[in-house]
Write an enzyme that holds these catalytic residues in place. Structure first.
Site, PDB file in Angstrom:
ATOM      1  N   CYS A  78     -45.318  58.834 -58.564  1.00  0.00           N
ATOM      2  CA  CYS A  78     -44.788  59.227 -57.257  1.00  0.00           C
ATOM      3  C   CYS A  78     -43.264  59.219 -57.347  1.00  0.00           C
ATOM      4  O   CYS A  78     -42.655  58.255 -57.813  1.00  0.00           O
ATOM      5  CB  CYS A  78     -45.267  58.267 -56.181  1.00  0.00           C
ATOM      6  SG  CYS A  78     -47.073  58.281 -55.963  1.00  0.00           S
TER       7      CYS A  78
ATOM      8  N   CYS B 194     -48.064  52.249 -64.023  1.00  0.00           N
ATOM      9  CA  CYS B 194     -48.807  53.138 -63.135  1.00  0.00           C
ATOM     10  C   CYS B 194     -48.824  54.536 -63.740  1.00  0.00           C
ATOM     11  O   CYS B 194     -47.888  54.930 -64.442  1.00  0.00           O
ATOM     12  CB  CYS B 194     -48.140  53.173 -61.752  1.00  0.00           C
ATOM     13  SG  CYS B 194     -49.092  54.042 -60.482  1.00  0.00           S
TER      14      CYS B 194
ATOM     15  N   GLU C 234     -44.897  42.241 -61.458  1.00  0.00           N
ATOM     16  CA  GLU C 234     -44.205  41.553 -60.375  1.00  0.00           C
ATOM     17  C   GLU C 234     -45.131  41.392 -59.172  1.00  0.00           C
ATOM     18  O   GLU C 234     -45.936  42.269 -58.869  1.00  0.00           O
ATOM     19  CB  GLU C 234     -42.934  42.320 -59.973  1.00  0.00           C
ATOM     20  CG  GLU C 234     -41.868  42.289 -61.057  1.00  0.00           C
ATOM     21  CD  GLU C 234     -40.560  42.917 -60.634  1.00  0.00           C
ATOM     22  OE1 GLU C 234     -39.510  42.430 -61.097  1.00  0.00           O
ATOM     23  OE2 GLU C 234     -40.575  43.893 -59.847  1.00  0.00           O
TER      24      GLU C 234
ATOM     25  N   CYS D 191     -40.803  47.621 -50.830  1.00  0.00           N
ATOM     26  CA  CYS D 191     -41.809  48.642 -51.144  1.00  0.00           C
ATOM     27  C   CYS D 191     -41.228  49.689 -52.083  1.00  0.00           C
ATOM     28  O   CYS D 191     -40.148  50.239 -51.840  1.00  0.00           O
ATOM     29  CB  CYS D 191     -42.278  49.325 -49.864  1.00  0.00           C
ATOM     30  SG  CYS D 191     -43.249  48.267 -48.789  1.00  0.00           S
TER      31      CYS D 191
ATOM     32  N   CYS E 105     -48.036  40.419 -51.863  1.00  0.00           N
ATOM     33  CA  CYS E 105     -48.196  41.775 -52.385  1.00  0.00           C
ATOM     34  C   CYS E 105     -48.592  41.662 -53.855  1.00  0.00           C
ATOM     35  O   CYS E 105     -47.792  41.242 -54.689  1.00  0.00           O
ATOM     36  CB  CYS E 105     -46.899  42.557 -52.218  1.00  0.00           C
ATOM     37  SG  CYS E 105     -47.001  44.277 -52.769  1.00  0.00           S
TER      38      CYS E 105
ATOM     39  N   CYS F 175     -40.980  56.324 -56.024  1.00  0.00           N
ATOM     40  CA  CYS F 175     -41.420  54.963 -56.338  1.00  0.00           C
ATOM     41  C   CYS F 175     -40.893  54.527 -57.697  1.00  0.00           C
ATOM     42  O   CYS F 175     -41.115  55.205 -58.708  1.00  0.00           O
ATOM     43  CB  CYS F 175     -42.949  54.907 -56.318  1.00  0.00           C
ATOM     44  SG  CYS F 175     -43.626  53.273 -56.703  1.00  0.00           S
TER      45      CYS F 175
END
Length: 412
Positions: free
Chosen positions: A154, A150, A130, A388, A143, A157
């Site tokens: 985290c 990933c 995305e 975010c 962005c 996230c």
């Protein structure tokens, strides 16, 4: 006068595409590599691979560069100063395809989120990422993602709940910028979609933040090449002052980022104590706060004009006390910095809540009083999961929703 090249290159005379044509090593048999993302040397080598004489390569590479990065063309046929035979030779060997747009979602605030699909390149099946466009008065920020998934997990996230599939190639990183500019009408002769919310003047994509899916410094070489192409003043021409790379704290790569990329740096900080940051940002167990902040103090080019941004997500009852604010000020003493306070953006299954707005403002006041510019980043695109920490491929998001629904049924 338009230049043209009358060149017919028989297939038998064309050598194989060299490794420097970056998509080639990972491209399955029969899949053409892209010219998008190549620098001038890479374009010259690509031309060599289809038999263009050495004395013509520099000029022909400049022609391709102009069409790719200044004009933003989507096909070789649009290159009107290139001969028909040359276009055919290029089209036989290469592609200019931008990422496939699987879906586009538009928020009530004008934020746009694209779900892009790329070839498998060893992943077993096509992959999705995305990319988000955030229009504001005076600028438009894109962005950009650097990885499919990933590894950093985290805990606040959403992207971190998707396992890493593979790194993105330079063509795929630059391709996000080109696809966004094509879609928004930010190239010459391109039209902006009716009703689109974009800056009223200037470039529609004026800023790039490497804050999408993935850890950019775990894909260092590809990100470096992509940003070199994006920041070249004769092409996409994004100022390095308008490109920000965000890292969760891959300490050994931070000096190389400053020395070899020269872009603005952002640190995904989110905690002022090692024990808490170990939970929120687990890479902290490998590179704790003292090592991370030492690397920041030594960042090449650091000055009051080139400050490091420290990102701090506001989690209710976790990291939002005034004692945390005072410790944040103490930790950053002596580092030219600004602090972005990010209200937490919830996602399905998240264990956290956003801090109360009054508490966020008290936190911001204390940090601002200490001399740090600490804007509260107003959430954008929450209604389309574009804010975010919310990015994730749609396929993975659906899988997670199905698991949560199944769990709820099982517990009922």
């Amino acid at each position: 006068m338009a230049l043209s090249l009358d060149l017919t290159v028989p297939a038998s005379a064309r050598p194989r595409v060299p490794a420097a044509v970056l998509a080639a090593p990972l491209a399955p048999a029969g899949e053409k590599p892209s010219l998008i993302g190549l620098d001038r040397d890479g374009l010259a080598e690509a031309l060599a691979s289809i038999g263009v004489p050495e004395k013509q390569r520099r000029m022909r590479a400049s022609q391709l560069w102009h069409w790719l990065y200044v004009r933003g063309v989507a096909s070789f046929d649009a290159m009107n100063n290139v001969s028909r035979d040359m276009k055919t030779a290029l089209a036989d060997a290469f592609t200019l395809e931008a990422p496939e747009i699987v879906s586009e979602q538009i928020s009530v605030d004008g934020t746009r989120k694209w779900l892009f699909r790329f070839p498998a390149r060893g992943a077993g099946r096509p992959v999705e990422i995305e990319t988000v466009y955030i229009p504001e008065e005076g600028r438009g920020t894109l962005c950009v993602s650097s990885q499919v998934g990933c590894t950093l997990t985290c805990s606040f996230c959403h992207t971190g709940t998707q396992r890493l599939v593979r790194n993105l190639e330079p063509s795929e990183i630059v391709g996000q910028v080109i696809a966004a500019r094509q879609r928004l009408g930010d190239f010459p002769d391109a039209a902006t979609p009716a009703g689109a919310i974009v800056p009223s003047e200037g470039r529609l994509v004026s800023n790039v933040v490497m804050m999408g899916m993935g850890e950019p410094l775990y894909n260092f070489d590809n990100v470096r090449q992509a940003l070199a192409v994006a920041s070249d003043g004769d092409g996409l021409s994004l100022s390095k002052r308008r490109i920000t790379l965000s890292t969760s704290g891959v300490v050994p790569m931070i000096p190389k980022t400053g020395a070899e990329m020269g872009v603005m740096l952002a640190i995904s900080l989110h905690a002022v104590r090692d024990d808490l940051r170990d939970v929120l940002v687990p890479i902290n167990k490998k590179y704790p706060l003292d090592e991370l902040l030492a690397a920041c103090r030594a960042y090449p080019g650091l000055s009051n004009a080139r400050r490091i941004t420290f990102e701090y997500v506001m989690l209710k009852g976790i990291n939002d006390s005034l004692a945390d604010a005072r410790e944040l000020v103490r930790l950053l003493k002596g580092i030219p910095a600004k602090i972005n306070l990010i209200p937490f953006n919830p996602w399905p299954g998240s264990p956290y809540e956003c801090s109360d707005w009054d508490q966020i403002e008290r936190f911001a006041d204390l940090v601002n009083d200490a001399g740090y510019a600490s804007p509260i980043r107003t959430p954008r695109g929450r209604d389309i999961f574009a804010a975010c920490g919310q990015l994730k491929s749609e396929t993975e998001r659906m899988k997670k929703s199905e698991r949560l629904a199944a769990d709820a049924v099982a517990q009922a």
